[in-house]
Design a protein around this motif. Sequence first.
Motif, PDB file in Angstrom:
ATOM      1  N   VAL A 191      40.908  68.908  47.975  1.00 26.11           N
ATOM      2  CA  VAL A 191      40.774  67.754  47.085  1.00 26.11           C
ATOM      3  C   VAL A 191      42.064  67.488  46.316  1.00 26.11           C
ATOM      4  O   VAL A 191      42.514  66.343  46.195  1.00 26.11           O
ATOM      5  N   LEU A 192      42.697  68.528  45.822  1.00 26.24           N
ATOM      6  CA  LEU A 192      43.916  68.334  45.049  1.00 26.24           C
ATOM      7  C   LEU A 192      45.058  67.809  45.911  1.00 26.24           C
ATOM      8  O   LEU A 192      45.849  66.967  45.457  1.00 26.24           O
ATOM      9  N   ARG A 193      45.148  68.276  47.144  1.00 25.63           N
ATOM     10  CA  ARG A 193      46.179  67.742  48.041  1.00 25.63           C
ATOM     11  C   ARG A 193      45.890  66.284  48.394  1.00 25.63           C
ATOM     12  O   ARG A 193      46.820  65.474  48.559  1.00 25.63           O
ATOM     13  N   MET A 194      44.611  65.919  48.513  1.00 27.58           N
ATOM     14  CA  MET A 194      44.241  64.522  48.751  1.00 27.58           C
ATOM     15  C   MET A 194      44.561  63.655  47.535  1.00 27.58           C
ATOM     16  O   MET A 194      45.123  62.558  47.657  1.00 27.58           O
ATOM     17  N   ASP A 204      49.931  69.342  55.987  1.00 24.14           N
ATOM     18  CA  ASP A 204      51.288  69.734  56.356  1.00 24.14           C
ATOM     19  C   ASP A 204      51.625  71.087  55.726  1.00 24.14           C
ATOM     20  O   ASP A 204      50.950  72.070  56.012  1.00 24.14           O
ATOM     21  N   THR A 205      52.618  71.171  54.894  1.00 23.03           N
ATOM     22  CA  THR A 205      53.082  72.463  54.409  1.00 23.03           C
ATOM     23  C   THR A 205      52.091  73.114  53.444  1.00 23.03           C
ATOM     24  O   THR A 205      51.370  72.430  52.718  1.00 23.03           O
ATOM     25  N   LEU A 206      52.084  74.449  53.443  1.00 24.62           N
ATOM     26  CA  LEU A 206      51.282  75.192  52.478  1.00 24.62           C
ATOM     27  C   LEU A 206      52.089  75.323  51.192  1.00 24.62           C
ATOM     28  O   LEU A 206      53.138  75.965  51.167  1.00 24.62           O
ATOM     29  N   ARG A 207      51.608  74.715  50.129  1.00 23.40           N
ATOM     30  CA  ARG A 207      52.305  74.779  48.847  1.00 23.40           C
ATOM     31  C   ARG A 207      51.321  74.508  47.721  1.00 23.40           C
ATOM     32  O   ARG A 207      50.185  74.072  47.936  1.00 23.40           O
ATOM     33  N   VAL A 208      51.784  74.749  46.512  1.00 24.16           N
ATOM     34  CA  VAL A 208      51.010  74.410  45.327  1.00 24.16           C
ATOM     35  C   VAL A 208      50.931  72.887  45.230  1.00 24.16           C
ATOM     36  O   VAL A 208      51.952  72.206  45.393  1.00 24.16           O
ATOM     37  N   PRO A 209      49.751  72.322  44.996  1.00 27.77           N
ATOM     38  CA  PRO A 209      49.651  70.862  44.852  1.00 27.77           C
ATOM     39  C   PRO A 209      50.547  70.345  43.728  1.00 27.77           C
ATOM     40  O   PRO A 209      50.716  71.001  42.690  1.00 27.77           O
ATOM     41  N   ASN A 210      51.113  69.163  43.914  1.00 28.84           N
ATOM     42  CA  ASN A 210      52.033  68.606  42.923  1.00 28.84           C
ATOM     43  C   ASN A 210      51.343  68.161  41.636  1.00 28.84           C
ATOM     44  O   ASN A 210      52.022  67.928  40.629  1.00 28.84           O
TER      45      ASN A 210
END
Length: 297
Positions: free
Chosen positions: A169-172, A206-212
């Motif tokens: 959800v946060l990446r969306m 795409d990349t695995l990272r902390v959501p912005n």
Amino acid sequence: MERDCVVIGIHGLANKPPADEKTRWWKAAIDEGLVRNEGIADPHFAFDFVYWADLRYDAPLSGDGNREPYRPYEGTGPLPRGETAPTLTTNAMLAPVYAGIDAVEEATGVTLVDDVILEHRFDDLWHYHAEQDFARRVRTRLIERLKAFSAHRILLVAHSMGSVIAYDVLRMLERDEPSLRIDHLVTAASPLGLAKVKLKFEAEHDTLRVPNNVAAWTNLADGEDVVAIMGDLATDYSPNETGIRIDDRRVMNAYRRPGGEPNHHKSYGYLRTPEFSAIVSNFVSREQRPVRSAESV
């Protein structure tokens, strides 16, 4: 002017008690931890809860069907801290073995071991990955709740499979609602280290990272909690564009069933750990004004 604050929880795997009961028990566990670990007897924050078990189960757990109700921890005083836990744990023994399997699965994209684990042990997560309509409905519940509290400072607490839902959800939302911000994300008992989960994330985001859209992310893991077998997540998820990294914390989940058997994965145990209590205490200490309920937002 300081914004109102809210703690929003989302539960994890398996069927649950009725939504109102589950909500009360989460709040009770958080309050218990604040009293015992931080000496805060009247915490000043709103609490809301994202319940989705009804999307998978015809009827909630009730009465004798619930083997793991919330019960206050015995005795008085602070609960045990993570650094006091034994160094030789189930995860300490299994994690190196799984790490090798994880590396092969990620490299090849063939996740036979994780498929067996998810299908037979984490059935809800299997369906979440396999059934797009179920995943959409679960995500929508969290999205709607976060939007309802978008004017607030938000501490989002995601337990177990809830952490998978929260990450998606946060990446969306960082794409679709870039103005919505999360002050602190806390994942507890998280399976985000499983190869299958990471490959699904990479395919969708795409990349695995902390959501912005996250200003802080703390990951809590008990060494005996096999769902969180990989424990630390910071090595798998890179910092976001503002440099926010995952802060991995080891905790001791002291939850016991009414018969005395431990369950190191249980949400109530995580919610009253000293490490989580400190996060909530720091979060709500900035609050100076009465908070509003979700209905008034």
